[in-house]
Design a protein around this motif. Structure first.
Motif, PDB file in Angstrom:
ATOM      1  N   ILE A   1      -9.573   8.188   4.271  1.00  0.00           N
ATOM      2  CA  ILE A   1      -8.477   7.064   4.215  1.00  0.00           C
ATOM      3  C   ILE A   1      -8.758   6.575   2.877  1.00  0.00           C
ATOM      4  CG2 ILE A   1      -7.749   4.951   5.212  1.00  0.00           C
ATOM      5  CD1 ILE A   1      -8.543   6.031   7.860  1.00  0.00           C
ATOM      6  N   ALA A   2      -7.701   6.200   2.501  1.00  0.00           N
ATOM      7  CA  ALA A   2      -7.646   5.111   1.003  1.00  0.00           C
ATOM      8  C   ALA A   2      -6.639   4.042   1.440  1.00  0.00           C
ATOM      9  CB  ALA A   2      -7.011   5.947  -0.143  1.00  0.00           C
ATOM     10  N   ASN A   3      -7.137   2.876   1.601  1.00  0.00           N
ATOM     11  CA  ASN A   3      -6.285   1.796   1.945  1.00  0.00           C
ATOM     12  C   ASN A   3      -6.454   0.583   0.905  1.00  0.00           C
ATOM     13  OD1 ASN A   3      -8.981   0.697   2.569  1.00  0.00           O
ATOM     14  ND2 ASN A   3      -8.592   0.808   4.734  1.00  0.00           N
ATOM     15  N   VAL A   4      -6.961   0.925  -0.439  1.00  0.00           N
ATOM     16  CA  VAL A   4      -6.884  -0.025  -1.301  1.00  0.00           C
ATOM     17  C   VAL A   4      -6.269   0.650  -2.691  1.00  0.00           C
ATOM     18  CG1 VAL A   4      -8.185  -1.363  -2.902  1.00  0.00           C
ATOM     19  CG2 VAL A   4      -8.936  -1.319  -0.300  1.00  0.00           C
ATOM     20  N   TYR A   5      -5.687  -0.201  -3.315  1.00  0.00           N
ATOM     21  CA  TYR A   5      -4.816   0.448  -4.650  1.00  0.00           C
ATOM     22  C   TYR A   5      -5.265  -0.742  -5.672  1.00  0.00           C
ATOM     23  CZ  TYR A   5      -1.665   1.074  -8.412  1.00  0.00           C
ATOM     24  OH  TYR A   5      -1.029   1.218  -9.589  1.00  0.00           O
ATOM     25  N   ARG A   6      -5.713  -0.234  -6.855  1.00  0.00           N
ATOM     26  CA  ARG A   6      -5.998  -1.123  -8.043  1.00  0.00           C
ATOM     27  C   ARG A   6      -4.950  -0.502  -9.155  1.00  0.00           C
ATOM     28  NH1 ARG A   6     -12.387  -0.937  -6.945  1.00  0.00           N
ATOM     29  NH2 ARG A   6     -12.514  -2.338  -5.521  1.00  0.00           N
ATOM     30  N   SER A   7      -4.691  -1.460  -9.981  1.00  0.00           N
ATOM     31  CA  SER A   7      -3.816  -1.095 -11.187  1.00  0.00           C
ATOM     32  C   SER A   7      -4.748  -0.399 -12.378  1.00  0.00           C
ATOM     33  CB  SER A   7      -3.003  -2.192 -11.612  1.00  0.00           C
ATOM     34  OG  SER A   7      -4.270  -3.395 -12.211  1.00  0.00           O
TER      35      SER A   7
ATOM     36  N   SER B   1       4.231  -0.005  -5.387  1.00  0.00           N
ATOM     37  CA  SER B   1       4.617   1.140  -6.408  1.00  0.00           C
ATOM     38  C   SER B   1       3.373   1.119  -7.179  1.00  0.00           C
ATOM     39  CB  SER B   1       5.506   0.290  -7.348  1.00  0.00           C
ATOM     40  OG  SER B   1       5.967   1.197  -8.719  1.00  0.00           O
ATOM     41  N   LEU B   2       2.734   2.427  -7.035  1.00  0.00           N
ATOM     42  CA  LEU B   2       1.661   2.996  -7.775  1.00  0.00           C
ATOM     43  C   LEU B   2       1.539   3.066  -9.370  1.00  0.00           C
ATOM     44  CD1 LEU B   2       0.297   5.512  -4.948  1.00  0.00           C
ATOM     45  CD2 LEU B   2      -0.015   3.121  -5.188  1.00  0.00           C
ATOM     46  N   ASP B   3       0.976   2.777 -10.015  1.00  0.00           N
ATOM     47  CA  ASP B   3       1.274   2.939 -11.687  1.00  0.00           C
ATOM     48  C   ASP B   3       0.380   4.128 -12.054  1.00  0.00           C
ATOM     49  OD1 ASP B   3       2.793   0.582 -11.884  1.00  0.00           O
ATOM     50  OD2 ASP B   3       1.047  -0.552 -11.975  1.00  0.00           O
TER      51      ASP B   3
ATOM     52  N   GLU C   1       9.726   0.651 -16.830  1.00  0.00           N
ATOM     53  CA  GLU C   1       9.674  -0.658 -16.682  1.00  0.00           C
ATOM     54  C   GLU C   1       9.641  -1.169 -15.174  1.00  0.00           C
ATOM     55  OE1 GLU C   1       8.891  -2.822 -19.215  1.00  0.00           O
ATOM     56  OE2 GLU C   1       8.958  -1.109 -20.485  1.00  0.00           O
ATOM     57  N   GLY C   2       8.690  -2.061 -14.856  1.00  0.00           N
ATOM     58  CA  GLY C   2       8.399  -2.840 -13.495  1.00  0.00           C
ATOM     59  C   GLY C   2       9.582  -3.718 -13.398  1.00  0.00           C
ATOM     60  N   GLY C   3       9.394  -4.530 -12.338  1.00  0.00           N
ATOM     61  CA  GLY C   3      10.425  -5.670 -12.114  1.00  0.00           C
ATOM     62  C   GLY C   3      10.421  -6.864 -12.990  1.00  0.00           C
ATOM     63  N   ALA C   4      11.329  -7.510 -13.063  1.00  0.00           N
ATOM     64  CA  ALA C   4      11.753  -8.714 -13.957  1.00  0.00           C
ATOM     65  C   ALA C   4      10.593  -9.855 -13.681  1.00  0.00           C
ATOM     66  CB  ALA C   4      12.823  -9.287 -13.760  1.00  0.00           C
ATOM     67  N   TYR C   5       9.834  -9.691 -12.544  1.00  0.00           N
ATOM     68  CA  TYR C   5       8.784 -11.029 -12.494  1.00  0.00           C
ATOM     69  C   TYR C   5       7.503 -10.205 -12.468  1.00  0.00           C
ATOM     70  CZ  TYR C   5      13.116 -13.237 -11.228  1.00  0.00           C
ATOM     71  OH  TYR C   5      14.216 -13.988 -11.062  1.00  0.00           O
ATOM     72  N   GLY C   6       7.187  -9.401 -13.466  1.00  0.00           N
ATOM     73  CA  GLY C   6       5.961  -8.903 -13.845  1.00  0.00           C
ATOM     74  C   GLY C   6       5.437  -7.731 -13.073  1.00  0.00           C
ATOM     75  N   HIS C   7       5.740  -7.120 -12.124  1.00  0.00           N
ATOM     76  CA  HIS C   7       5.498  -6.201 -11.522  1.00  0.00           C
ATOM     77  C   HIS C   7       6.277  -5.427 -10.358  1.00  0.00           C
ATOM     78  CE1 HIS C   7       4.611  -9.271  -8.331  1.00  0.00           C
ATOM     79  NE2 HIS C   7       4.706  -8.364  -7.728  1.00  0.00           N
ATOM     80  N   GLY C   8       6.127  -4.084 -10.070  1.00  0.00           N
ATOM     81  CA  GLY C   8       6.776  -3.545  -8.724  1.00  0.00           C
ATOM     82  C   GLY C   8       8.112  -3.008  -9.316  1.00  0.00           C
TER      83      GLY C   8
END
Length: 150
Positions: free
Chosen positions: A7-13, A54-56, A136-143
C-alpha cells in the motif's frame, strides 16, 4: 501465486531521501486516487490516497514500509506547436482548457485533431511527437484545471 500489493497512501512532490523504484505513467495515468500499479521492476502497489491527486514527474509515492517510488512522466502521443506568436497560440489552447506544456520555443499538447486543425488555421506549425508530457498546473499554484468553476 499472485503478489499482494504493497500500500502507498502518501504522495510527496519530491523525494525525502533515496528512492527504491520508479513507475512511468502518462499524464492521464498520473491523476488518481485509488489504483493498483506496477513499478518498473515488477513491484505491485495499491495506491490509496485520501483524495484524487495529480502526481508530478519527480514526485514520490511513499509505501507503508517507508520506501519511496518515484513518478516518471511516460512518453505519449503529443502535438509539438510552434509559430511566430507563441503567446497567442498558447492563449487559444488555454481558452479551450487544453493541458499545455509551455517552453520558451514551443508548446506541447495531447493529440487532438480538432485543436490541431484550429492551430494550423491560425498560423501554427504542428508536428506529431512522442515525448513525456508535463503540462502547467492550475492557476492557483498546483493541480489540474477543470472547467470554469475556479
Amino acid at each position: 501465486m499472485t503478489q499482494t500489493p504493497i500500500i502507498a497512501n502518501v504522495y510527496r512532490s519530491h523525494p525525502h531521501g533515496p528512492v527504491s523504484g520508479k513507475i512511468a505513467l502518462d499524464y492521464d495515468g498520473r491523476f488518481l486516487r485509488r489504483k493498483t500499479l506496477t513499478t518498473d521492476d515488477g513491484l505491485s502497489l495499491l495506491v490509496d490516497l485520501a483524495k484524487t491527486t495529480s502526481l508530478d514527474h519527480g514526485g514520490v509515492l511513499v509505501l507503508e514500509d517507508g520506501r519511496q517510488v518515484e513518478i516518471i512522466a511516460a512518453p505519449e502521443n503529443l502535438l509539438h506547436v510552434t509559430g511566430d506568436n507563441l503567446p497567442r497560440l498558447a492563449w487559444h489552447i488555454g481558452n479551450r482548457h487544453t493541458p499545455c506544456q509551455i517552453e520558451p520555443d514551443r508548446l506541447l499538447i495531447q493529440r487532438d485533431h480538432v485543436i490541431h486543425d484550429m492551430l494550423v488555421q491560425i498560423g501554427a506549425t504542428v508536428h506529431e511527437v512522442v515525448e513525456p508530457f508535463t503540462p502547467e498546473g492550475g492557476a492557483y499554484g498546483h493541480g489540474r484545471t477543470h472547467g470554469h468553476s475556479h
